[in-house]
Design an enzyme around this catalytic site. Structure first.
Site, PDB file in Angstrom:
ATOM      1  N   HIS A   1     -16.156 -34.795  87.115  1.00  0.00           N
ATOM      2  CA  HIS A   1     -16.915 -36.040  87.279  1.00  0.00           C
ATOM      3  C   HIS A   1     -16.524 -36.847  88.494  1.00  0.00           C
ATOM      4  O   HIS A   1     -16.989 -37.979  88.641  1.00  0.00           O
ATOM      5  CB  HIS A   1     -16.741 -36.945  86.061  1.00  0.00           C
ATOM      6  CG  HIS A   1     -17.375 -36.432  84.815  1.00  0.00           C
ATOM      7  ND1 HIS A   1     -18.673 -36.702  84.473  1.00  0.00           N
ATOM      8  CD2 HIS A   1     -16.890 -35.653  83.827  1.00  0.00           C
ATOM      9  CE1 HIS A   1     -18.956 -36.128  83.314  1.00  0.00           C
ATOM     10  NE2 HIS A   1     -17.891 -35.469  82.905  1.00  0.00           N
TER      11      HIS A   1
ATOM     12  N   LYS B   1     -21.860 -52.059  87.276  1.00  0.00           N
ATOM     13  CA  LYS B   1     -21.042 -50.843  87.206  1.00  0.00           C
ATOM     14  C   LYS B   1     -19.598 -51.274  87.359  1.00  0.00           C
ATOM     15  O   LYS B   1     -19.331 -52.444  87.637  1.00  0.00           O
ATOM     16  CB  LYS B   1     -21.416 -49.865  88.315  1.00  0.00           C
ATOM     17  CG  LYS B   1     -21.590 -50.528  89.702  1.00  0.00           C
ATOM     18  CD  LYS B   1     -22.075 -49.558  90.755  1.00  0.00           C
ATOM     19  CE  LYS B   1     -23.562 -49.341  90.794  1.00  0.00           C
ATOM     20  NZ  LYS B   1     -24.002 -48.027  90.378  1.00  0.00           N
ATOM     21  N   ARG B   2     -18.659 -50.329  87.181  1.00  0.00           N
ATOM     22  CA  ARG B   2     -17.271 -50.711  87.430  1.00  0.00           C
ATOM     23  C   ARG B   2     -17.121 -51.232  88.856  1.00  0.00           C
ATOM     24  O   ARG B   2     -17.839 -50.820  89.766  1.00  0.00           O
ATOM     25  CB  ARG B   2     -16.345 -49.506  87.196  1.00  0.00           C
ATOM     26  CG  ARG B   2     -16.174 -49.171  85.736  1.00  0.00           C
ATOM     27  CD  ARG B   2     -15.604 -50.340  84.953  1.00  0.00           C
ATOM     28  NE  ARG B   2     -14.192 -50.505  85.222  1.00  0.00           N
ATOM     29  CZ  ARG B   2     -13.213 -50.103  84.410  1.00  0.00           C
ATOM     30  NH1 ARG B   2     -13.507 -49.548  83.243  1.00  0.00           N
ATOM     31  NH2 ARG B   2     -11.958 -50.276  84.723  1.00  0.00           N
TER      32      ARG B   2
ATOM     33  N   LYS C   1     -17.996 -48.189  95.415  1.00  0.00           N
ATOM     34  CA  LYS C   1     -19.321 -48.603  94.940  1.00  0.00           C
ATOM     35  C   LYS C   1     -19.876 -49.759  95.783  1.00  0.00           C
ATOM     36  O   LYS C   1     -21.041 -50.096  95.688  1.00  0.00           O
ATOM     37  CB  LYS C   1     -19.253 -48.988  93.468  1.00  0.00           C
ATOM     38  CG  LYS C   1     -18.902 -47.795  92.555  1.00  0.00           C
ATOM     39  CD  LYS C   1     -18.817 -48.205  91.098  1.00  0.00           C
ATOM     40  CE  LYS C   1     -18.298 -47.123  90.179  1.00  0.00           C
ATOM     41  NZ  LYS C   1     -19.321 -46.140  89.776  1.00  0.00           N
TER      42      LYS C   1
ATOM     43  N   THR D   1     -25.464 -42.921  86.610  1.00  0.00           N
ATOM     44  CA  THR D   1     -26.446 -42.783  85.541  1.00  0.00           C
ATOM     45  C   THR D   1     -27.189 -44.109  85.377  1.00  0.00           C
ATOM     46  O   THR D   1     -28.338 -44.127  84.933  1.00  0.00           O
ATOM     47  CB  THR D   1     -25.782 -42.389  84.210  1.00  0.00           C
ATOM     48  OG1 THR D   1     -24.593 -43.176  84.044  1.00  0.00           O
ATOM     49  CG2 THR D   1     -25.417 -40.917  84.190  1.00  0.00           C
TER      50      THR D   1
ATOM     51  N   LYS E   1     -31.309 -45.194  84.720  1.00  0.00           N
ATOM     52  CA  LYS E   1     -31.795 -46.173  83.740  1.00  0.00           C
ATOM     53  C   LYS E   1     -32.702 -47.198  84.409  1.00  0.00           C
ATOM     54  O   LYS E   1     -33.741 -47.578  83.861  1.00  0.00           O
ATOM     55  CB  LYS E   1     -30.611 -46.873  83.061  1.00  0.00           C
ATOM     56  CG  LYS E   1     -29.763 -45.925  82.221  1.00  0.00           C
ATOM     57  CD  LYS E   1     -28.412 -46.532  81.810  1.00  0.00           C
ATOM     58  CE  LYS E   1     -27.488 -45.419  81.315  1.00  0.00           C
ATOM     59  NZ  LYS E   1     -26.074 -45.814  81.258  1.00  0.00           N
TER      60      LYS E   1
HETATM   61  C1  NBG Z   1     -18.059 -40.812  86.680  1.00  0.00           C
HETATM   62  C2  NBG Z   1     -18.701 -40.845  88.057  1.00  0.00           C
HETATM   63  C3  NBG Z   1     -20.178 -41.200  87.969  1.00  0.00           C
HETATM   64  C4  NBG Z   1     -20.868 -40.286  86.984  1.00  0.00           C
HETATM   65  C5  NBG Z   1     -20.131 -40.320  85.651  1.00  0.00           C
HETATM   66  C6  NBG Z   1     -20.729 -39.379  84.643  1.00  0.00           C
HETATM   67  C7  NBG Z   1     -15.645 -40.727  86.177  1.00  0.00           C
HETATM   68  C8  NBG Z   1     -14.369 -40.021  86.403  1.00  0.00           C
HETATM   69  N1  NBG Z   1     -16.712 -40.269  86.818  1.00  0.00           N
HETATM   70  O1  NBG Z   1     -20.771 -41.071  89.229  1.00  0.00           O
HETATM   71  O2  NBG Z   1     -18.019 -41.762  88.871  1.00  0.00           O
HETATM   72  O3  NBG Z   1     -22.195 -40.679  86.801  1.00  0.00           O
HETATM   73  O4  NBG Z   1     -18.778 -39.944  85.820  1.00  0.00           O
HETATM   74  O5  NBG Z   1     -20.781 -38.087  85.144  1.00  0.00           O
HETATM   75  O6  NBG Z   1     -15.700 -41.674  85.442  1.00  0.00           O
END
Ligand code: NBG
Length: 798
Positions: free
Chosen positions: A356, A534-535, A540, A642, A646
Site C-alpha cells: 500500500h 485525508k491524513r 499529500k 480512495t 468517493k
Molecule cells: C494507503 C495509501 C493510499 C491507499 C490506501 C489503500 C497506507 C500504508 N497506504 O494511497 O497511502 O489508497 O493505502 O490502499 O496506509
C-alpha cells in the site's frame, strides 16, 4: 441448499422487538430510556435480523467445503453501523418508522453511535469496504484484526494546534459484536528453541490469550453474511493470587496489565515504522491467533494439511501481518510434522500480499536482535525461508540484512501473488521497492486497483442523489455500479440536470446545518465547496492548498472588484502525534483561517474551515456536499487514494496530479472533466536532481515570494512571529515534496476551476459525467478481481 431470503419484519413488529430489547436487554422502561438505551435497543433488534442469514451462510460454506478467504488486517476503519446494517437489510424505512412510532428521532439515535475507528486512514477504510463487498458478492470470508480498546485518537485544536486524547468507543457496550470466550488461543513471546531427536520446539517465556469477538458483516439485500473476528488480549492467568495474599496488589495484577496492553491502542501512524516492540507483539498476536483459528477450522473439516492451499486464501493487508508466513510454516512443521521445505510451499500457496505504499519509512523493518528476542523460532524459520529463496530464484535479495528483518521482502517471498493498489502504483512497485524481487519472480506482482463500496459511499450517505438515481436508472446500481453508465444519456437533459443540481444543493444545505449544529460554524452554501480530507502528510500537500488560499486572498484584496468565485476551503484530517511537520501544517491552516475568515474585505468570497476530529462520519457528511475534490499529492507518492473515488462518485470534480488512482479516474471520466496539473512521477524524480530547484521555483513564481514572506514574517501568527520561519526555510532549501515546483501550475488550474464553476450548467454536466463514469471503482469490481486473479474463489450467493 438455498439461502432463505430474510423476511423482514414490518414497522410494528420491529417496534415490538425494539421494546423487547429495551426491556429485557437494557433493563429500561420507555419512560426512563436514554438515547443510548434506544440506540442499543434498535441495534440489537437489527442485529437479530442479521443472525439467520449469517448462520445460513456459515452452513452453506461448511456444506460446500469450498475455499475460504481470510483477510488479515491490522486496521478496519468501519465507522457507524446502524444505518449500514439497516440499508443492507433493506430496512431503513422500517427502522425509521418503528422509532417514530416509539416517539424517537431516528437521526438522533443513529448519531449517538460512536465511530468504530480501528484504523488510521485509507488502508483501514479499504479493509472495511472489502468486507462489505465480500459479503455482497457472497464470497466465504473472514476479516481478522485486533479489537483495540482505544481506536484512533480524538483530535482537538487548542489555539490552532492539534491535541490528542484517547478515544473510548468501548466505554459503552458495543452493540454489534458477539463475545466468544470459548474461542481462545495461546500466543507466545520470547523464550528459547530446543532441538531434540529431529523435533524443533519453541518454549516461549511469556504467553497471552487471544480471545475472539465476532461481528457479522451483512451484504447487500441481506443475502450473505461473513464474520469480522477481532482478537482481544487476555492474561493466561487472571491474577497472581500468591502475590495478592502477600499484599503485593500491584504485582498481582501485572500479568493482566501486560496482556491487556497488547490490544489496548491502535498505533496512530500508518506511514512510519515505529520500531516498537509492542507493535511487533501486536502484529504477531493477531496474526498467530488468526492462523491458529483458520487451521483449527480447516482440521475440523477432516482435511489433510497438505491440501491447505486448495481451501484457504490468506490476504495480507500490507506487511503488518507478514509474520503469517513463518507462523504458518512453524505450525505446519513444528506442530504437524510437515517437512520445512514442504511447509514453505504450502504456506506460499495460501498467502498473497498487498503493498500500500512506496514510502521507504513505511516499509517495516525490525532490528534483528529485537526480532530474535521476541520471536526466536520465527527468526530461524525466516533464515530458512531466505535460504530457500536463494536456491529457488538465484536472487541475492536478502530478508535479513544489515541487522534488520525486512517485512516487505518477507511478505513478497512468501506470497504467490503480490499486488499494488492502482495501475501506476503497481508499475512503480515493480520499478522501485521490489525491482530486484520482480526480476527474480516475474509475474508475481500484479495490479488490483482499489475500490469503494457504493452502499455506504453513495446509497447511505447521499439520499438525495440515491433517490434521483433510483428514479432515473432503476434500483440495480448499488450492487452493479456499472449501471451508472445509463446516466450518460441524461447528461444533457435539462430536467435531469436541474434535479442533479438540486440534490447537490440539498447536500450542501445539510452540511451547513450539520456544521452549524456541531461547531457553530456558519458557511455560505452558494460558495464552491472545495474539500481536502485525508491524513495530514507532507506528500499529500495540504500545505500547497493552503499557500494557494493565501495567494488567492492576496489577489482578492488587491482587486476587490474582480470577478471572483466564492470559495469555501474545507480541510479535515489528523496528523500522527509524533509527526512534527504535519502538526505544524495543521497549526498554520488554523492560523491562516483565523486571519482570512476575519477579513471583512474578503469574507464573502473566501472562507477556510477545519472541523476537528475528522472521521468516517464526517466524511459521510462532507463528500456528498463537495464541489471540488483536492487530490494533489506529489506524483508517485499516493499509492491509490480512495477518497478521490468517493468524491467523483458523488459528483465532485477533481483537481489532481497524475498520481495513484487519479490516473485511472481521469481515464474513466474523461480528461475534459478532470482538472489536471503538476509534474508527473518521472518529472518529479528528474526535478529533484536539479540544483536548487525549489528556490528557483519560488523565485520564478508571481505569488510564492509574497505568500511565503507573509507566513515567515508572522502575518498569520502575530503572537509568535517566528512560528513558521523554519517551515518556510525548509521550502526554500529542501522541498522534497515539490510544493513550490507544482505551485504555479496548481494556482493557474484553480483559476480555470473558478471560471468553470461560474458556468453552473457546464459544471453540473461535468459532475453528472463524473458520477456516470466511475462505476468501475466499486469495491465489488476490486473484490471480484482479487477472487479471480489471486484467491481462486467464486461467489456463492448466486
Ligand atoms: C494507503 C495509501 C493510499 C491507499 C490506501 C489503500 C497506507 C500504508 N497506504 O494511497 O497511502 O489508497 O493505502 O490502499 O496506509
Amino acid at each position: 441448499m438455498t439461502i432463505q431470503q430474510p423476511t423482514s419484519p414490518d414497522a410494528p413488529t420491529l417496534r415490538r422487538e425494539i421494546l423487547h430489547h429495551l426491556t429485557y436487554a437494557l433493563g429500561k422502561d420507555e419512560k426512563h430510556a436514554s438515547t443510548y438505551d434506544w440506540r442499543m435497543a434498535l441495534s440489537l433488534a437489527l442485529r437479530d435480523q442479521v443472525v439467520d442469514p449469517w448462520f445460513a451462510s456459515t452452513r452453506k460454506t461448511y456444506a460446500q467445503k469450498g475455499k475460504r478467504v481470510y483477510y488479515l488486517s491490522m486496521e478496519f476503519l468501519i465507522g457507524r453501523l446502524i444505518e449500514d446494517v439497516a440499508v443492507n437489510l433493506g430496512m431503513e424505512d422500517t427502522a425509521r418508522a418503528a422509532m417514530e412510532m416509539l416517539g424517537q428521532d431516528y437521526e438522533r439515535v443513529v448519531a449517538d453511535e460512536p465511530d468504530a475507528a480501528l484504523g488510521n486512514g485509507g488502508l483501514g477504510r479499504l479493509a472495511a469496504c472489502f468486507l462489505d463487498s465480500l459479503s455482497t458478492l457472497g464470497i466465504a470470508a473472514h476479516g481478522y484484526g485486533i479489537r483495540y480498546e482505544h481506536g484512533l485518537f480524538e483530535q482537538h485544536f487548542e489555539n490552532g494546534a492539534q491535541i490528542e486524547t484517547a478515544e473510548n468507543w468501548l466505554a459503552q457496550r458495543h452493540a454489534w459484536e458477539f463475545e466468544r470466550p470459548e474461542v481462545r488461543y495461546e500466543i507466545g513471546f520470547g523464550g528459547y528453541v530446543s532441538e531434540e531427536g529431529g523435533a524443533t520446539e519453541w518454549h516461549p517465556a511469556d504467553k497471552v490469550i487471544a480471545s475472539a469477538y465476532d461481528t457479522p458483516v451483512i451484504g447487500w439485500k441481506g443475502k450473505w453474511a461473513n464474520t469480522l473476528r477481532l482478537w482481544g488480549a487476555k492474561p493466561t492467568q487472571l491474577f497472581d493470587l500468591a502475590s495478592f495474599n502477600r499484599g503485593d496488589y500491584l504485582g498481582a495484577s501485572q500479568p493482566e496489565a501486560l496482556a491487556r496492553t497488547i490490544s489496548r491502542v491502535l498505533y496512530p501512524d500508518d506511514t512510519t515504522n515505529t520500531g516498537k516492540e509492542l507493535r511487533l507483539k501486536q502484529e504477531y498476536f493477531f496474526t498467530s491467533a488468526s492462523i491458529q483459528d483458520l487451521i483449527r477450522r480447516f482440521l475440523s473439516e477432516g482435511l489433510d494439511l497438505r491440501t491447505l492451499a486448495d481451501h484457504v486464501a490468506i490476504q495480507l493487508n500490507d506487511t503488518h501481518p507478514a509474520i503469517a508466513g513463518p507462523e504458518l510454516v512453524r505450525i505446519l512443521a513444528d506442530e504437524h510434522g510437515i517437512e520445512i521445505d514442504e511447509a514453505i510451499t504450502i504456506a506460499r500457496g495460501c498467502l498473497a500480499y498487498t503493498n500500500h505504499t512506496l514510502l521507504p519509512e513505511a516499509l517495516e523493518r525490525w532490528p534483528e536482535g529485537l526480532f530474535a528476542h521476541v520471536l526466536p523460532r520465527h527468526y530461524r524459520i525466516i533464515a530458512l525461508i531466505q535460504e530457500r529463496h536463494f536456491a529457488d530464484s538465484g536472487s541475492p535479495v536478502r530478508i535479513i540484512e544489515h541487522g534488520e528483518v525486512k517485512m516487505g521482502e518477507l511478505a513478497f517471498v512468501m506470497a504467490h501473488q503480490v499486488n499494488g493498489v492502482s495501475a501506476l502504483h503497481s508499475e512503480l512497485v515493480k520499478e522501485t521497492v521490489f525491482a530486484d524481487l520482480h526480476k527474480a519472480y516475474p509475474g508475481r506482482i500484479i495490479n488490483q486497483t482499489n475500490g469503494i463500496t457504493p452502499r455506504r459511499w453513495l446509497y447511505t450517505c447521499n439520499p438525495p442523489l440515491r433517490n434521483l438515481l433510483n428514479t432515473t436508472i432503476g434500483t440495480a446500481w448499488p450492487a452493479d455500479l456499472a449501471q451508472l453508465e445509463k446516466l450518460e444519456s441524461h447528461a444533457d437533459d435539462a430536467g435531469f440536470q436541474a434535479d442533479f443540481l438540486a440534490a447537490k444543493q440539498q447536500n450542501k444545505a445539510h452540511l451547513a446545518a450539520w456544521l452549524k449544529e456541531r461547531d457553530g460554524t456558519v458557511i455560505n452554501p452558494a460558495a464552491m465547496f472545495d474539500v481536502q480530507i485525508k491524513r495530514i502528510h507532507e506528500y499529500k500537500r495540504q500545505l500547497m492548498n493552503l499557500l494557494e488560499t493565501v495567494a488567492l486572498w492576496n489577489d482578492i484584496r488587491d482587486n476587490p472588484a474582480g470577478n471572483w468565485t466564492p470559495r469555501l476551503k474545507i480541510f479535515g484530517g489528523k496528523a500522527a502525534p509524533g509527526y512534527v511537520v504535519a502538526k505544524e501544517i495543521i497549526h498554520l491552516i488554523n492560523d491562516v483561517a483565523k486571519v482570512i475568515n476575519n477579513d471583512p474585505a474578503t469574507r464573502d468570497l473566501l472562507q477556510i474551515i477545519y472541523p476537528a476530529n475528522y472521521n468516517v462520519t464526517m466524511a459521510e457528511n462532507l463528500i456528498p456536499a463537495a464541489d471540488l475534490s483536492e487530490q494533489v499529492s506529489t506524483a508517485g507518492k499516493e499509492a491509490s487514494g480512495t477518497g478521490n473515488m468517493k468524491f467523483a462518485l458523488n459528483g465532485a470534480l477533481t483537481i489532481g496530479t497524475l498520481d495513484g488512482a487519479n490516473v485511472e479516474i481521469r481515464e474513466h471520466v474523461g480528461a475534459e472533466n478532470f482538472f489536471l496539473f503538476g509534474l508527473t512521477a518521472a518529472e518529479v524524480v528528474a526535478r529533484r536532481g536539479e540544483p536548487d530547484f525549489s528556490r528557483r521555483a519560488i523565485e520564478a513564481s508571481p505569488h510564492l515570494p509574497r505568500v511565503l514572506g507573509q507566513i515567515a514574517d508572522g502575518r498569520f501568527s502575530p503572537s509568535d512571529r517566528h512560528r513558521y520561519g523554519g517551515l518556510v526555510r525548509r521550502l526554500y532549501e529542501h522541498d522534497y515534496f515539490l510544493v513550490s515546483s507544482d505551485f504555479d501550475s496548481y494556482f493557474a488550474t484553480q483559476r480555470i476551476v473558478d471560471a468553470a464553476f461560474r458556468d453552473s450548467v457546464g459544471w453540473n454536466r461535468m459532475a453528472i459525467l463524473n458520477t456516470a463514469r466511475v462505476g468501475w471503482f466499486s469495491s465489488d469490481r476490486t473484490i471480484a478481481s482479487y477472487a479471480k486473479d489471486i484467491w481462486g474463489v467464486s461467489p456463492r450467493n448466486t
